[in-house]
Structure formats: structure tokens, C-alpha cells
Design a protein around this motif. Structure first.
Motif, PDB file in Angstrom:
ATOM      1  N   UNK A   2     104.386  43.605  60.887  1.00 25.70           N
ATOM      2  CA  UNK A   2     104.125  42.257  60.417  1.00 25.70           C
ATOM      3  C   UNK A   2     102.700  41.827  60.722  1.00 25.70           C
ATOM      4  N   UNK A   3     102.333  40.650  60.171  1.00 30.08           N
ATOM      5  CA  UNK A   3     100.968  40.184  60.347  1.00 30.08           C
ATOM      6  C   UNK A   3     100.816  38.999  61.265  1.00 30.08           C
ATOM      7  N   UNK A   4     101.932  38.474  61.762  1.00 30.40           N
ATOM      8  CA  UNK A   4     101.862  37.371  62.708  1.00 30.40           C
ATOM      9  C   UNK A   4     101.812  36.002  62.070  1.00 30.40           C
ATOM     10  N   UNK A 147     116.088  57.089  59.973  1.00 28.57           N
ATOM     11  CA  UNK A 147     115.359  56.976  58.705  1.00 28.57           C
ATOM     12  C   UNK A 147     115.667  55.698  57.928  1.00 28.57           C
ATOM     13  N   UNK A 148     115.282  54.565  58.489  1.00 26.15           N
ATOM     14  CA  UNK A 148     115.408  53.307  57.762  1.00 26.15           C
ATOM     15  C   UNK A 148     114.202  53.125  56.846  1.00 26.15           C
ATOM     16  N   UNK A 149     114.443  52.519  55.689  1.00 26.61           N
ATOM     17  CA  UNK A 149     113.356  52.233  54.760  1.00 26.61           C
ATOM     18  C   UNK A 149     112.720  50.877  55.049  1.00 26.61           C
ATOM     19  N   UNK A 150     113.526  49.928  55.519  1.00 27.76           N
ATOM     20  CA  UNK A 150     113.050  48.606  55.911  1.00 27.76           C
ATOM     21  C   UNK A 150     113.734  48.227  57.214  1.00 27.76           C
ATOM     22  N   UNK A 151     112.970  47.666  58.134  1.00 28.11           N
ATOM     23  CA  UNK A 151     113.546  47.233  59.410  1.00 28.11           C
ATOM     24  C   UNK A 151     113.327  45.738  59.589  1.00 28.11           C
ATOM     25  N   UNK A 152     114.399  45.051  59.977  1.00 32.76           N
ATOM     26  CA  UNK A 152     114.360  43.622  60.249  1.00 32.76           C
ATOM     27  C   UNK A 152     114.740  43.436  61.713  1.00 32.76           C
ATOM     28  N   UNK A 153     113.880  42.779  62.474  1.00 30.73           N
ATOM     29  CA  UNK A 153     114.184  42.515  63.887  1.00 30.73           C
ATOM     30  C   UNK A 153     114.372  41.027  64.106  1.00 30.73           C
ATOM     31  N   UNK A 179     113.924  47.353  76.345  1.00 36.54           N
ATOM     32  CA  UNK A 179     113.716  47.568  74.905  1.00 36.54           C
ATOM     33  C   UNK A 179     112.438  46.868  74.439  1.00 36.54           C
ATOM     34  N   UNK A 180     112.258  45.630  74.878  1.00 37.66           N
ATOM     35  CA  UNK A 180     111.054  44.897  74.496  1.00 37.66           C
ATOM     36  C   UNK A 180     109.802  45.561  75.051  1.00 37.66           C
ATOM     37  N   UNK A 181     109.870  46.038  76.287  1.00 38.34           N
ATOM     38  CA  UNK A 181     108.696  46.620  76.932  1.00 38.34           C
ATOM     39  C   UNK A 181     108.344  47.991  76.379  1.00 38.34           C
ATOM     40  N   UNK A 182     109.360  48.813  76.095  1.00 35.38           N
ATOM     41  CA  UNK A 182     109.109  50.203  75.715  1.00 35.38           C
ATOM     42  C   UNK A 182     109.055  50.408  74.207  1.00 35.38           C
ATOM     43  N   UNK A 183     109.913  49.739  73.475  1.00 39.47           N
ATOM     44  CA  UNK A 183     109.984  49.947  72.028  1.00 39.47           C
ATOM     45  C   UNK A 183     109.119  48.945  71.271  1.00 39.47           C
ATOM     46  N   UNK A 184     108.998  47.732  71.797  1.00 41.36           N
ATOM     47  CA  UNK A 184     108.241  46.660  71.154  1.00 41.36           C
ATOM     48  C   UNK A 184     108.722  46.454  69.709  1.00 41.36           C
ATOM     49  N   UNK A 186     109.334  43.929  67.803  1.00 40.70           N
ATOM     50  CA  UNK A 186     108.660  42.956  66.951  1.00 40.70           C
ATOM     51  C   UNK A 186     107.361  43.505  66.379  1.00 40.70           C
ATOM     52  N   UNK A 187     106.791  44.512  67.026  1.00 42.61           N
ATOM     53  CA  UNK A 187     105.587  45.152  66.506  1.00 42.61           C
ATOM     54  C   UNK A 187     105.926  46.271  65.530  1.00 42.61           C
ATOM     55  N   UNK A 188     107.102  46.879  65.690  1.00 38.65           N
ATOM     56  CA  UNK A 188     107.515  47.974  64.824  1.00 38.65           C
ATOM     57  C   UNK A 188     108.099  47.505  63.506  1.00 38.65           C
ATOM     58  N   UNK A 189     108.819  46.391  63.541  1.00 33.58           N
ATOM     59  CA  UNK A 189     109.632  45.993  62.399  1.00 33.58           C
ATOM     60  C   UNK A 189     108.782  45.572  61.202  1.00 33.58           C
TER      61      UNK A 189
END
Length: 207
Positions: A2-4, A147-153, A179-184, A186-189
């Protein structure tokens, strides 16, 4: 990613905008609806079914909890072990039985195991015709290489997460912190919905 630039929407408008976005995707699209239980990812996925069908798309909804490991593995270190909770999902089975075949053989298994009773559901494979929007909803879905094509968090702040998580589920909170610290997520989705106040969501990533 996302762009924020978050836009406030009503819950009803959020569902319509998400459905509109997903309905524009060509061919079959595999969508993760990821969020803590208090963010109700299953509920959002279910709310998208009608609007997507109204837009002429076949829809399938799979709850990730129906692909949890057997209880003997989930509870190997006790029923309230936060580290184990992160591995409750049988990601290999979800990929093998749902995500991969939906994109190739046009079918999917709707469930593997009842998360409440731990019994195998013995579900039959269902058709996923070309153009299906396959919604997979649940917690801790990102960062697994699925293998998701679109991810919504569905993002919830730590304070809101602690406030809205029932007391008997508070033991899961460290898993979401990790999960927030390691996967982040909101930055991946691809799409992020802020749900600190469920009545006033804000979304980024809807173009």
C-alpha cells in the motif's frame, strides 16, 4: 504493497468497494482476508459473497480455521501456547487442497477439519469455474509463501487488539505481537483496512 493514503469509509461502503475491486480482476483470483479474530475476517469475507455475485463473479469462501492441524499437534505444548498458535494452520494442506487446485484444476476442498470438534469433515471437492473469486479468511495468513493473488489485511492497533480480545483468548496476544514484528502484514498486504473502530474503517490500496 500500500501507499499509506487511507480513506475513511462506512462498513457498507467498504464491502462494496472491496467487491468492486475484486470483481475487476481477470480470471480466477485467490484472495487472503487476514486479521485477528476480533477484526472478523470471516465476517468480511462472507459479506463480500453477495456483492461479488451481483457483479457476475462466482465466489467461494474458505475459512482457514478449517485447515488447522490436528489437535494433537496444535496442543502439543498446551492449549494456551502462543508460539504454537502461530503454527496451528496447516499451510501445506491449504495450498495443496485449496489454492493450487483452484488455479489449475478449477476445484477446491471447502474444509478439512472442524476446528471445534477436531473431526475430519470428509468434504467433497467443489468446482471453482474460471473467474472464481476464492476468499480465504483467517488469522496469521501472510508471510507463509502461500500463492494468494491479492492480500487484504485487517489492521488493529495493539491497544485495540488487547481491548477487544476476549479474556479467554488473551493468551494469543503475544502471537499477534510477533506477527506484527516479524511479518509486518500491513507492509506486505495489497489492501489494508484499519479497524480500530469497526464502525469507521479506513482503507488503503483500493484503486
Amino acid at each position: 504493497m500500500t501507499g499509506g493514503a487511507y480513506v475513511s469509509l462506512s462498513p457498507e461502503a467498504l464491502g462494496e468497494r472491496l467487491a468492486e475491486r475484486l470483481a475487476t480482476c481477470p480470471a480466477t483470483v485467490r484472495v487472503a482476508i487476514d486479521g485477528a479474530p476480533c477484526a472478523a475476517p470471516d465476517g468480511l469475507a462472507e459479506a463480500l459473497v453477495g456483492p461479488l455475485r451481483q457483479r457476475g463473479r462466482p465466489v467461494a469462501h474458505v475459512r482457514a480455521a478449517s485447515f488447522w492441524h490436528d489437535a494433537s499437534l496444535r496442543f502439543e505444548h498446551g492449549k494456551q501456547d502462543a508460539d504454537s498458535y502461530q503454527d496451528w494452520l496447516d499451510a501445506g494442506a491449504l495450498r495443496r487442497e485449496v489454492l493450487d487446485p483452484a488455479g489449475t484444476s478449477r476445484s477446491y476442498l471447502p474444509s478439512l477439519r472442524d476446528p471445534e470438534t477436531n473431526r475430519v469433515t470428509r468434504a467433497e471437492p467443489q468446482a471453482a469455474p474460471e473467474g472464481t473469486v476464492l476468499l480465504v479468511s483467517g488469522s496469521l495468513l501472510l508471510g507463509l509463501g502461500l500463492p494468494f493473488d491479492i492480500t487484504v489485511h485487517l489492521a488493529v492497533s495493539p491497544a485495540a487488539l488487547a481491548r477487544r480480545t476476549p479474556a479467554h483468548e488473551a493468551w494469543t496476544l503475544p502471537a499477534f505481537d510477533r506477527y506484527q514484528a516479524e511479518v509486518r502484514p500491513a507492509e506486505q498486504a495489497d489492501i489494508v483496512v484499519r479497524l480500530d473502530d469497526p464502525k469507521h474503517p479506513a482503507v488503503d490500496g483500493l484503486r
